[in-house]
Design an enzyme around this catalytic site. Structure first.
Site, PDB file in Angstrom:
ATOM      1  N   HIS A 126       3.497  -4.205  -3.381  1.00  0.00           N
ATOM      2  CA  HIS A 126       4.975  -3.985  -3.970  1.00  0.00           C
ATOM      3  C   HIS A 126       5.849  -5.434  -3.221  1.00  0.00           C
ATOM      4  O   HIS A 126       5.574  -5.765  -2.269  1.00  0.00           O
ATOM      5  CB  HIS A 126       5.881  -3.381  -3.109  1.00  0.00           C
ATOM      6  CG  HIS A 126       7.466  -3.197  -3.564  1.00  0.00           C
ATOM      7  ND1 HIS A 126       7.692  -2.809  -4.224  1.00  0.00           N
ATOM      8  CD2 HIS A 126       8.485  -4.010  -3.145  1.00  0.00           C
ATOM      9  CE1 HIS A 126       8.514  -2.569  -4.839  1.00  0.00           C
ATOM     10  NE2 HIS A 126       9.377  -3.338  -3.422  1.00  0.00           N
ATOM     11  N   GLU A 137       3.752  -1.538   1.804  1.00  0.00           N
ATOM     12  CA  GLU A 137       2.535  -1.284   0.781  1.00  0.00           C
ATOM     13  C   GLU A 137       2.622  -2.891   0.038  1.00  0.00           C
ATOM     14  O   GLU A 137       3.059  -3.555  -0.075  1.00  0.00           O
ATOM     15  CB  GLU A 137       3.749  -0.710  -0.313  1.00  0.00           C
ATOM     16  CG  GLU A 137       4.444   0.370  -0.018  1.00  0.00           C
ATOM     17  CD  GLU A 137       5.896   1.085  -1.089  1.00  0.00           C
ATOM     18  OE1 GLU A 137       5.982   2.174  -1.067  1.00  0.00           O
ATOM     19  OE2 GLU A 137       6.261   0.074  -2.660  1.00  0.00           O
ATOM     20  N   ARG A 179      12.013  -0.774 -13.379  1.00  0.00           N
ATOM     21  CA  ARG A 179      12.151   1.023 -13.651  1.00  0.00           C
ATOM     22  C   ARG A 179      13.378   1.453 -13.806  1.00  0.00           C
ATOM     23  O   ARG A 179      14.135   0.638 -12.711  1.00  0.00           O
ATOM     24  CB  ARG A 179      11.463   1.489 -11.995  1.00  0.00           C
ATOM     25  CG  ARG A 179      11.509   2.581 -12.077  1.00  0.00           C
ATOM     26  CD  ARG A 179      11.033   3.363 -10.266  1.00  0.00           C
ATOM     27  NE  ARG A 179       9.518   2.224 -10.431  1.00  0.00           N
ATOM     28  CZ  ARG A 179       9.781   2.306  -8.339  1.00  0.00           C
ATOM     29  NH1 ARG A 179      10.642   2.785  -7.615  1.00  0.00           N
ATOM     30  NH2 ARG A 179       8.437   1.372  -8.196  1.00  0.00           N
ATOM     31  N   ASP A 234       4.679  -3.585  -8.724  1.00  0.00           N
ATOM     32  CA  ASP A 234       3.501  -2.933  -7.600  1.00  0.00           C
ATOM     33  C   ASP A 234       2.126  -4.202  -8.855  1.00  0.00           C
ATOM     34  O   ASP A 234       2.155  -3.653  -9.940  1.00  0.00           O
ATOM     35  CB  ASP A 234       3.391  -1.785  -7.999  1.00  0.00           C
ATOM     36  CG  ASP A 234       4.880  -1.148  -7.516  1.00  0.00           C
ATOM     37  OD1 ASP A 234       5.244  -1.611  -6.706  1.00  0.00           O
ATOM     38  OD2 ASP A 234       4.904   0.160  -7.624  1.00  0.00           O
ATOM     39  N   HIS A 237      12.691  -2.718  -8.440  1.00  0.00           N
ATOM     40  CA  HIS A 237      12.658  -2.565  -9.489  1.00  0.00           C
ATOM     41  C   HIS A 237      13.261  -2.586 -10.487  1.00  0.00           C
ATOM     42  O   HIS A 237      13.320  -2.941 -11.498  1.00  0.00           O
ATOM     43  CB  HIS A 237      11.180  -1.257  -9.486  1.00  0.00           C
ATOM     44  CG  HIS A 237      10.611  -1.442  -8.971  1.00  0.00           C
ATOM     45  ND1 HIS A 237       9.317  -2.840  -9.821  1.00  0.00           N
ATOM     46  CD2 HIS A 237      10.004  -1.214  -7.566  1.00  0.00           C
ATOM     47  CE1 HIS A 237       8.194  -1.786  -8.486  1.00  0.00           C
ATOM     48  NE2 HIS A 237       8.095  -1.399  -7.684  1.00  0.00           N
TER      49      HIS A 237
END
Length: 238
Positions: A211, A208, A98, A150, A143
């Protein structure tokens, strides 16, 4: 080649967002690779490249739909994929590398209290003001180091998503990996994903279920800015 990165060890503030044009970056930074070049059986649905995310639009820096990772993470994920394929499942990736420009974008969105258009789907039971306080989002993300994913499961035979007890990026207590009020089947799926990912070097973020981060990492200080797009040449694969 244009590559932007920052190291927290020598920087006290976030640099101004660079302006990146897709054609300028023709070569991927050394150490990064397209996931489909390493693990072609893994499905990819980059949520931040589209509109099905908690902001409701593509995030800054997402200009393509091919997942990118550090080569070590991609190779480890191939082992996870092979393991799960033998058990009747395929992996689907919702986010991989990301750009840090996306994190800057997320921070700007978080400060805009008037923008609540995705609340009903992504954070129905918490106030937007608490998203950072409750540790669903942070200023920086692994990320942006290319070592986090994810991820979820798809039934190999039917191609249908597996019931994980909630969708990706549902910012809610029920998204905790060990949330108790799940069906037996949902718990089994989360545990299967967790055990298989851990067996091949990934660590789960407990709030999460989707993740995971590779551990140990090749570099824990660099956060990259180069955009996600589909036409780069890899310097890693030969």
């Amino acid at each position: 080649m244009v590559v932007f990165l920052t190291s927290l060890s020598g920087c006290s503030s976030v640099p101004k967002q660079p302006k990146l044009n897709q054609p300028e970056l023709v070569t991927m930074p050394v150490g990064f690779v397209y996931l489909d070049e390493v693990a072609p059986e893994v499905l990819v649905d980059l949520k931040y490249a589209g509109y099905d995310n908690f902001i409701g639009r593509p995030l800054d820096g997402y200009r393509g739909k091919r997942a990118i990772l550090r080569v070590q993470a991609a190779e480890a994920l191939r082992l996870v994929s092979d393991d799960l394929m033998g058990q009747g499942y395929r992996l689907v990736i919702y986010d991989a590398y990301r750009p840090h420009t996306a994190m800057i974008d997320i921070n700007a969105w978080a400060r805009d209290r008037a923008d609540q258009k995705m609340k009903a789907r992504f954070y129905p039971r918490i106030d937007k003001d608490r998203i950072f306080e409750d540790k669903y989002l942070r200023d920086y993300s692994e990320h942006s180091r290319g070592v986090a994913v994810d991820i979820s499961l798809v039934d190999r035979s039917s191609g249908k998503p597996v019931d994980m007890g909630g969708h990706h990026d549902l910012l809610d207590p029920s998204s905790a990996t060990a949330y108790p009020n799940l069906t037996h089947r949902q718990k089994k799926h989360r545990q299967l994903l967790k055990e298989t990912m851990e067996r091949h070097g990934f660590v789960n973020y407990s709030l999460e279920w989707w993740h995971y981060r590779l551990s140990p990492e090749p570099d824990t200080t660099a956060y990259y800015y180069f955009p996600v797009w589909d036409g780069m040449k890899s310097q890693t694969l030969h």
